[in-house]
Scaffold this motif. Structure first.
Motif, mmCIF file in Angstrom:
data_model
loop_
_atom_site.group_PDB
_atom_site.id
_atom_site.type_symbol
_atom_site.label_atom_id
_atom_site.label_comp_id
_atom_site.label_asym_id
_atom_site.label_seq_id
_atom_site.Cartn_x
_atom_site.Cartn_y
_atom_site.Cartn_z
ATOM 1 N N UNK A 37 -15.911 -9.590 6.510
ATOM 2 C CA UNK A 37 -16.892 -8.619 6.030
ATOM 3 C C UNK A 37 -16.713 -7.293 6.753
ATOM 4 N N UNK A 38 -16.835 -6.216 5.986
ATOM 5 C CA UNK A 38 -16.789 -4.881 6.564
ATOM 6 C C UNK A 38 -17.962 -4.087 5.983
ATOM 7 N N UNK A 39 -18.567 -3.246 6.838
ATOM 8 C CA UNK A 39 -19.619 -2.333 6.385
ATOM 9 C C UNK A 39 -19.050 -0.928 6.379
ATOM 10 N N UNK A 40 -19.264 -0.243 5.255
ATOM 11 C CA UNK A 40 -18.789 1.129 5.127
ATOM 12 C C UNK A 40 -19.964 2.071 4.926
ATOM 13 N N UNK A 41 -19.912 3.220 5.564
ATOM 14 C CA UNK A 41 -20.851 4.307 5.301
ATOM 15 C C UNK A 41 -20.211 5.152 4.210
ATOM 16 N N UNK A 42 -20.927 5.294 3.105
ATOM 17 C CA UNK A 42 -20.386 6.002 1.946
ATOM 18 C C UNK A 42 -21.138 7.315 1.776
ATOM 19 N N UNK A 43 -20.413 8.411 1.634
ATOM 20 C CA UNK A 43 -21.042 9.702 1.373
ATOM 21 C C UNK A 43 -20.746 10.116 -0.059
ATOM 22 N N UNK A 44 -21.713 10.789 -0.658
ATOM 23 C CA UNK A 44 -21.552 11.261 -2.022
ATOM 24 C C UNK A 44 -22.416 10.510 -3.027
ATOM 25 N N UNK A 45 -23.069 9.438 -2.583
ATOM 26 C CA UNK A 45 -23.978 8.714 -3.482
ATOM 27 C C UNK A 45 -25.253 9.534 -3.624
ATOM 28 N N UNK A 46 -25.625 9.831 -4.859
ATOM 29 C CA UNK A 46 -26.832 10.639 -5.071
ATOM 30 C C UNK A 46 -27.923 9.902 -5.833
ATOM 31 N N UNK A 47 -27.605 8.700 -6.358
ATOM 32 C CA UNK A 47 -28.607 7.957 -7.130
ATOM 33 C C UNK A 47 -28.212 6.486 -7.228
ATOM 34 N N UNK A 67 -19.564 -7.945 -2.915
ATOM 35 C CA UNK A 67 -19.972 -6.688 -2.296
ATOM 36 C C UNK A 67 -21.390 -6.342 -2.693
ATOM 37 N N UNK A 68 -21.993 -5.484 -1.894
ATOM 38 C CA UNK A 68 -23.301 -4.926 -2.233
ATOM 39 C C UNK A 68 -23.302 -3.476 -1.776
ATOM 40 N N UNK A 69 -24.026 -2.649 -2.530
ATOM 41 C CA UNK A 69 -24.106 -1.231 -2.200
ATOM 42 C C UNK A 69 -25.575 -0.870 -2.103
ATOM 43 N N UNK A 75 -24.762 2.460 2.209
ATOM 44 C CA UNK A 75 -23.965 1.452 2.901
ATOM 45 C C UNK A 75 -23.357 0.502 1.872
ATOM 46 N N UNK A 76 -22.069 0.236 2.010
ATOM 47 C CA UNK A 76 -21.403 -0.780 1.194
ATOM 48 C C UNK A 76 -21.011 -1.915 2.130
ATOM 49 N N UNK A 77 -21.437 -3.118 1.804
ATOM 50 C CA UNK A 77 -21.076 -4.311 2.564
ATOM 51 C C UNK A 77 -20.109 -5.101 1.688
ATOM 52 N N UNK A 78 -18.901 -5.294 2.191
ATOM 53 C CA UNK A 78 -17.839 -5.874 1.379
ATOM 54 C C UNK A 78 -17.275 -7.117 2.056
ATOM 55 N N UNK A 79 -17.296 -8.237 1.333
ATOM 56 C CA UNK A 79 -16.603 -9.452 1.759
ATOM 57 C C UNK A 79 -15.238 -9.414 1.086
#
Length: 111
Positions: A37-47, A67-69, A75-79
């Motif tokens: 599992x990795x957690x990513x900080x995602x920029x650019x999501x507006x909705x 995955x979940x966003x 935050x995106x959590x990806x298996x």
């Protein structure tokens, strides 16, 4: 005599069902053990629509198991299967297929 036969049949059915569930549990455990599992900080999501789009992109990415966003939170959590992909490749897929940017979150920097 009928009672004994019916009882034995019932016991065998239960035992067989238990073995099937055990085999399924082992298969699930093997799948779970193979993923990371990795957690990513995602920029650019507006909705929420952006989050849904990113979820679909990740779902179609090679090696992603689940995955979940989160929006808000970005935050995106990806298996993922480490034999098929790595976090760097996941980030590259996000940036190639969307207009979002992503970086790996460190375990002590969840937000």
């Amino acid at each position: 005599m009928k009672t004994i036969i019916l009882s034995l049949t019932f016991v065998f059915l239960l035992a067989g069902n238990g073995m099937a569930q055990t085999a399924e549990s082992q298969k699930t455990a093997e799948t779970t053990q193979k993923s990371e599992t990795v957690k990513l900080k995602v920029t650019g999501l507006t909705c929420a629509g952006c989050a849904s789009h990113l979820y679909k992109v990740l779902k179609e990415t090679k090696g992603v198991v689940d995955n979940s966003v989160e929006y808000p939170g970005d935050i995106a959590v990806i298996d993922y299967d480490p034999k098929k992909t790595q976090p760097e490749q996941l980030i590259a897929a996000i940036e190639e297929k969307t207009s979002y940017k992503a970086v790996v979150l460190k375990p002590n920097n969840d937000k």
